[in-house]
Scaffold this motif. Sequence first.
Motif, short mmCIF file in Angstrom:
data_model
loop_
_atom_site.label_atom_id
_atom_site.label_comp_id
_atom_site.label_asym_id
_atom_site.label_seq_id
_atom_site.Cartn_x
_atom_site.Cartn_y
_atom_site.Cartn_z
N LYS A 175 -48.60 11.32 -55.62
CA LYS A 175 -48.26 10.63 -56.69
C LYS A 175 -50.18 9.97 -57.23
O LYS A 175 -50.59 10.51 -58.69
N ASP A 176 -50.93 9.35 -56.59
CA ASP A 176 -52.01 8.60 -56.61
C ASP A 176 -52.64 10.83 -56.78
O ASP A 176 -54.38 10.02 -56.48
N GLY A 177 -53.03 11.56 -56.54
CA GLY A 177 -53.87 12.76 -56.34
C GLY A 177 -54.01 13.56 -54.76
O GLY A 177 -54.84 14.55 -54.48
N THR A 178 -53.58 12.13 -53.68
CA THR A 178 -53.61 12.37 -52.28
C THR A 178 -53.04 13.97 -51.68
O THR A 178 -52.07 13.91 -52.47
N LEU A 179 -54.31 15.07 -52.00
CA LEU A 179 -53.51 16.62 -51.27
C LEU A 179 -53.08 15.92 -49.83
O LEU A 179 -53.96 15.51 -49.37
N ILE A 180 -52.09 16.61 -49.60
CA ILE A 180 -51.06 16.97 -47.87
C ILE A 180 -50.63 18.60 -47.86
O ILE A 180 -50.50 18.64 -49.38
N GLN A 181 -50.42 18.90 -46.99
CA GLN A 181 -49.96 20.06 -46.56
C GLN A 181 -48.99 19.55 -45.60
O GLN A 181 -48.19 18.63 -44.69
N ILE A 182 -48.19 20.09 -46.22
CA ILE A 182 -46.41 19.49 -45.50
C ILE A 182 -45.93 21.20 -44.70
O ILE A 182 -46.22 22.06 -45.29
N ALA A 183 -45.13 21.23 -43.29
CA ALA A 183 -45.18 22.00 -43.22
C ALA A 183 -43.31 21.55 -42.66
O ALA A 183 -43.07 20.38 -42.26
N ARG A 184 -42.44 22.43 -43.02
CA ARG A 184 -41.64 22.02 -43.17
C ARG A 184 -40.07 22.56 -41.25
O ARG A 184 -40.96 24.23 -40.75
N GLY A 185 -40.16 21.64 -40.94
CA GLY A 185 -40.03 22.20 -39.35
C GLY A 185 -39.34 21.14 -37.91
O GLY A 185 -39.74 20.41 -38.63
#
Length: 404
Positions: free
Chosen positions: A206-216
Amino acid sequence: MHTRMSMIKNIVFKRFNSNLKKTALHDLHVSLGGTMVPYAGYSMPVLYKGQTHIESHNWTRTNAGLFDVSHMLQSKLSGPHAVKFLNRVTPTDFDTLPTESGTLSVLLNREGGVVDDTIITKENQNNKFHIVTNAGCAERDIEFLRGELQNYPALDCRWKIIEGKSLLALQGPKAKDVLEPLLEKAAQGRDLKELFFGQRREFALKDGTLIQIARGGYTGEDGFEISVPNEKAIEFAEKLLANPVAKPIGLAARDSLRLEAGMCLYGHELDEYITPVEAGLNWVISKSRRNLVNEKDRFNGYAKIMNQLNNKAYNRIRVAFKYLKNGPAARNGVKIFLPDAQTEVGLVTSGSASPSLNNINIGQAYVEKGHHKSGTELLVQVRNKFYPIELAKMPLVPTHYYKH
């Protein structure tokens, strides 16, 4: 005297603990009442105050458990010949892997032994890959990958360690409900319901921080592994834990969860003398890479691994087992015998009680070929006593991955 001994123990522990690395979430673990122990060179929580191991395990199976896995080594491989390099060190076909998708594979030495198991994701079509390997193997992995790159100087590719990123694993059937409210809906309409098992994409908080999400993940449940900047790690974790269905979970439950899910633990089920065939990981050897005429296209240990695969030229195989009666858990190194209690046919690699299976003891082991079929009854020898076990198919507990 007692006070003096306690002081000495505390001094020794502090000296020992000072040599351990700390993740960006270390202070949060302590504030949450985490029991910190040495693990893979890091100070890591094995359990949290107010939770038993069984409660932590069952909570993850029914709600959402948050694990700190920042001790894992994250790295990037890029360059025009990145796939060619991966073709040398793994048996998996990464050329045909879809963009933003990842898969389990293994790094192989020249004899076909497993240097480490790894998750490798193709980030885009420009030969950029994200790699996650085990913390306990970090030094060896670094040495191995750098050495292999030096062995093939004609290959145009670069490998570098990712710095400044924490890795959190949110696991369990309610993981999506915990994570989704924290994400900004991107202009391209990205949504967790469009992220399937094995896929990895970039999202914004929500604050604009980019994250990488892997499903597993490592539990057999639906869930996510999330790479987040270190400076945002505690704030992000606290927001996840503000949801009443999420709790912090330590190493003890992580181990019993992965055992139920039939997952390997490096140093137990895998090492440099075990091939992927012996480990029962034939599926990581892509079919497109099993009949390679050109030697330059072959992966490390190709001849040995293909001989094992095609001719069953191996003597041992990884199996799972369940106790048939009560007894102490069979841990790493416990011997396995035929029902005559005389003939040794294997060794246990991991074992613990299974909270999901009424706390019966379960485990994984290597047994001689010919005695490895599901349903086979054998004996484990624990503290000079024999306990009957039955070999069983993996996973021991059904998985719930979010797939197409």
